[in-house]
Write a protein that holds these residues in place. Sequence first.
Motif, PDB file in Angstrom:
ATOM      1  N   GLY A 114       7.707   5.391   2.825  1.00 51.69           N
ATOM      2  CA  GLY A 114       6.062   5.902   2.381  1.00 51.69           C
ATOM      3  C   GLY A 114       6.329   5.826   3.893  1.00 51.69           C
ATOM      4  O   GLY A 114       4.130   6.328   4.248  1.00 51.69           O
ATOM      5  N   VAL A 115       6.753   6.076   4.782  1.00 54.51           N
ATOM      6  CA  VAL A 115       6.191   6.337   6.656  1.00 54.51           C
ATOM      7  C   VAL A 115       6.228   7.629   6.828  1.00 54.51           C
ATOM      8  O   VAL A 115       5.444   8.344   7.757  1.00 54.51           O
ATOM      9  CB  VAL A 115       6.310   5.121   7.264  1.00 54.51           C
ATOM     10  CG1 VAL A 115       6.123   3.727   6.767  1.00 54.51           C
ATOM     11  CG2 VAL A 115       7.581   5.106   7.163  1.00 54.51           C
ATOM     12  N   GLY A 116       7.219   8.253   5.596  1.00 53.78           N
ATOM     13  CA  GLY A 116       7.286   9.904   5.720  1.00 53.78           C
ATOM     14  C   GLY A 116       8.555  10.289   6.350  1.00 53.78           C
ATOM     15  O   GLY A 116       8.123  11.396   7.113  1.00 53.78           O
ATOM     16  N   ILE A 271      -6.054   3.681   1.322  1.00 55.23           N
ATOM     17  CA  ILE A 271      -5.104   4.242   0.774  1.00 55.23           C
ATOM     18  C   ILE A 271      -3.523   4.040   1.241  1.00 55.23           C
ATOM     19  O   ILE A 271      -2.995   3.495   0.695  1.00 55.23           O
ATOM     20  CB  ILE A 271      -5.068   4.842   0.078  1.00 55.23           C
ATOM     21  CG1 ILE A 271      -7.127   5.675  -1.264  1.00 55.23           C
ATOM     22  CG2 ILE A 271      -3.911   5.763  -1.326  1.00 55.23           C
ATOM     23  CD1 ILE A 271      -7.018   6.983  -1.416  1.00 55.23           C
ATOM     24  N   SER A 272      -3.380   4.395   2.386  1.00 58.57           N
ATOM     25  CA  SER A 272      -2.385   4.491   3.028  1.00 58.57           C
ATOM     26  C   SER A 272      -1.963   3.368   3.671  1.00 58.57           C
ATOM     27  O   SER A 272      -0.357   3.215   3.619  1.00 58.57           O
ATOM     28  CB  SER A 272      -2.586   4.792   4.669  1.00 58.57           C
ATOM     29  OG  SER A 272      -3.688   4.515   5.690  1.00 58.57           O
ATOM     30  N   LEU A 278       2.061   7.160   2.980  1.00 58.78           N
ATOM     31  CA  LEU A 278       1.688   8.332   3.144  1.00 58.78           C
ATOM     32  C   LEU A 278       2.014   9.037   1.347  1.00 58.78           C
ATOM     33  O   LEU A 278       1.355   9.697   0.604  1.00 58.78           O
ATOM     34  CB  LEU A 278       2.526   8.802   4.346  1.00 58.78           C
ATOM     35  CG  LEU A 278       1.742   8.314   5.251  1.00 58.78           C
ATOM     36  CD1 LEU A 278       2.888   9.407   6.298  1.00 58.78           C
ATOM     37  CD2 LEU A 278       0.356   8.260   6.209  1.00 58.78           C
ATOM     38  N   ARG A 279       2.822   8.051   1.058  1.00 64.42           N
ATOM     39  CA  ARG A 279       3.178   8.800  -0.103  1.00 64.42           C
ATOM     40  C   ARG A 279       2.355   8.196  -1.674  1.00 64.42           C
ATOM     41  O   ARG A 279       2.223  10.030  -2.013  1.00 64.42           O
ATOM     42  CB  ARG A 279       5.052   8.861  -0.314  1.00 64.42           C
ATOM     43  CG  ARG A 279       5.711   8.731  -1.923  1.00 64.42           C
ATOM     44  CD  ARG A 279       6.558   8.130  -2.496  1.00 64.42           C
ATOM     45  NE  ARG A 279       7.650   8.465  -1.660  1.00 64.42           N
ATOM     46  CZ  ARG A 279       7.975   6.882  -0.512  1.00 64.42           C
ATOM     47  NH1 ARG A 279       8.084   5.777  -0.878  1.00 64.42           N
ATOM     48  NH2 ARG A 279       9.611   7.776  -0.322  1.00 64.42           N
ATOM     49  N   LEU A 280       1.774   7.787  -1.430  1.00 62.79           N
ATOM     50  CA  LEU A 280       0.596   7.055  -2.563  1.00 62.79           C
ATOM     51  C   LEU A 280      -0.158   8.339  -1.673  1.00 62.79           C
ATOM     52  O   LEU A 280      -1.218   8.234  -2.869  1.00 62.79           O
ATOM     53  CB  LEU A 280      -0.035   5.951  -2.590  1.00 62.79           C
ATOM     54  CG  LEU A 280      -1.026   5.250  -3.075  1.00 62.79           C
ATOM     55  CD1 LEU A 280      -0.441   5.609  -4.257  1.00 62.79           C
ATOM     56  CD2 LEU A 280      -1.132   3.953  -2.986  1.00 62.79           C
ATOM     57  N   LEU A 281      -0.656   8.413   0.033  1.00 59.21           N
ATOM     58  CA  LEU A 281      -2.127   9.044  -0.071  1.00 59.21           C
ATOM     59  C   LEU A 281      -1.492  10.947  -0.476  1.00 59.21           C
ATOM     60  O   LEU A 281      -2.650  11.003  -0.531  1.00 59.21           O
ATOM     61  CB  LEU A 281      -1.952   8.493   1.826  1.00 59.21           C
ATOM     62  CG  LEU A 281      -3.201   9.914   1.992  1.00 59.21           C
ATOM     63  CD1 LEU A 281      -4.508   9.371   2.352  1.00 59.21           C
ATOM     64  CD2 LEU A 281      -2.701   9.988   4.163  1.00 59.21           C
ATOM     65  N   LEU A 309      -3.454   6.543 -10.498  1.00 57.04           N
ATOM     66  CA  LEU A 309      -2.363   6.100 -10.047  1.00 57.04           C
ATOM     67  C   LEU A 309      -1.867   4.856 -10.233  1.00 57.04           C
ATOM     68  O   LEU A 309      -0.673   4.961 -10.511  1.00 57.04           O
ATOM     69  CB  LEU A 309      -2.614   6.890  -8.344  1.00 57.04           C
ATOM     70  CG  LEU A 309      -2.178   8.607  -8.119  1.00 57.04           C
ATOM     71  CD1 LEU A 309      -2.168   8.916  -7.177  1.00 57.04           C
ATOM     72  CD2 LEU A 309      -1.190   9.260  -8.646  1.00 57.04           C
ATOM     73  N   GLU A 310      -2.994   4.145  -9.865  1.00 55.89           N
ATOM     74  CA  GLU A 310      -2.390   2.526 -10.105  1.00 55.89           C
ATOM     75  C   GLU A 310      -2.916   2.019 -11.141  1.00 55.89           C
ATOM     76  O   GLU A 310      -2.785   0.653 -11.591  1.00 55.89           O
ATOM     77  CB  GLU A 310      -3.379   1.522  -9.175  1.00 55.89           C
ATOM     78  CG  GLU A 310      -3.266   2.536  -7.092  1.00 55.89           C
ATOM     79  CD  GLU A 310      -2.140   1.450  -6.667  1.00 55.89           C
ATOM     80  OE1 GLU A 310      -2.129   0.289  -6.516  1.00 55.89           O
ATOM     81  OE2 GLU A 310      -1.186   2.630  -6.766  1.00 55.89           O
TER      82      GLU A 310
END
Length: 313
Positions: A114-116, A271-272, A278-281, A309-310
């Motif tokens: 999830g860091v891009g 959130i990040s 970042l995916r969740l963000l 989402l959660e």
Amino acid sequence: MSNIVTLGKQAITHTDILMRVKALIESRAVTGAQLGREIGVSAAAISQVLGDSYKADPAAIIEKIASWLELREARQARPVNPGFVMTHTARQIMDDMTYAHVTQSIAVIYGASGVGKSEALRHYASHNPNVWMVTASPCRSTLTECLYELAMELGMEQAPRLRGPLARAVRRRLVGTEGLIVIDEADHLDYPTLEELRILQEEVGIGLVLVGNNKIYTQLTGGRRNEDFARLFSRIAKRRGIHKTKQNDVKAIADAWAITGQGERDLLQQISERPGGLRLLTKALKLAALYAKDEAINVQFLKAAFTELEGIE
């Protein structure tokens, strides 16, 4: 039958509706065929309604067109998803890919989910020639399956399915291309597959980028490291570990979404830091934009999106 429809909160005539659609078609913002598909009407019927040659009463079709216009305007009014954002991390990853591509060497990019990483890989692949990206998975982790997936990416629709002929066909296809092979989720790959990719990279003179979670690096340097893995490890020219979301990345995404309030930016940072980074963000921003409609994304919309989402009751 009434010749008036409601568009948003405004009453508008059928003639005005058709004029708006004609203007969109003339400006190439949409085609008649595309409009037809999106409202469930044939392209021929759209053409006839716009040309005033439709034999039956066109009111039902015009009503559908009016609803389509209303939805289109609502989409344009809400905050726009900027798509790919060139974050600091994305730039680092693409610099590593450029190095492997230009020098025809191996780079390993590994770290947190999830860091891009994947977004940067896809962006580089879509903006540079002779870049072939394959995503490994449990069913594509063996040598034959990984090579066949690569063959499909190379456009080799008639590639053999036997391992030996397949490997030779892929080699012939890659010779002289000076390209770059990118394997995402490479932590799924077994040793024979990694070794075959290493030999392939050396023999045909291309770049190779292996990307995944920390396991891909552990496979090369950790407890499983033996003489075979050491041979593979020694060929790696560049390594990059990315273990958490960077604050500058979050700021870049906030800027791209035109979010300037400090409260909103602080919440984005929080959130990040959750699993998924970042995916969740990005998912939260997209959902918040739907909630916001024609308003600016604020803390309330972001909290509602994150809660949804959660799955928080």
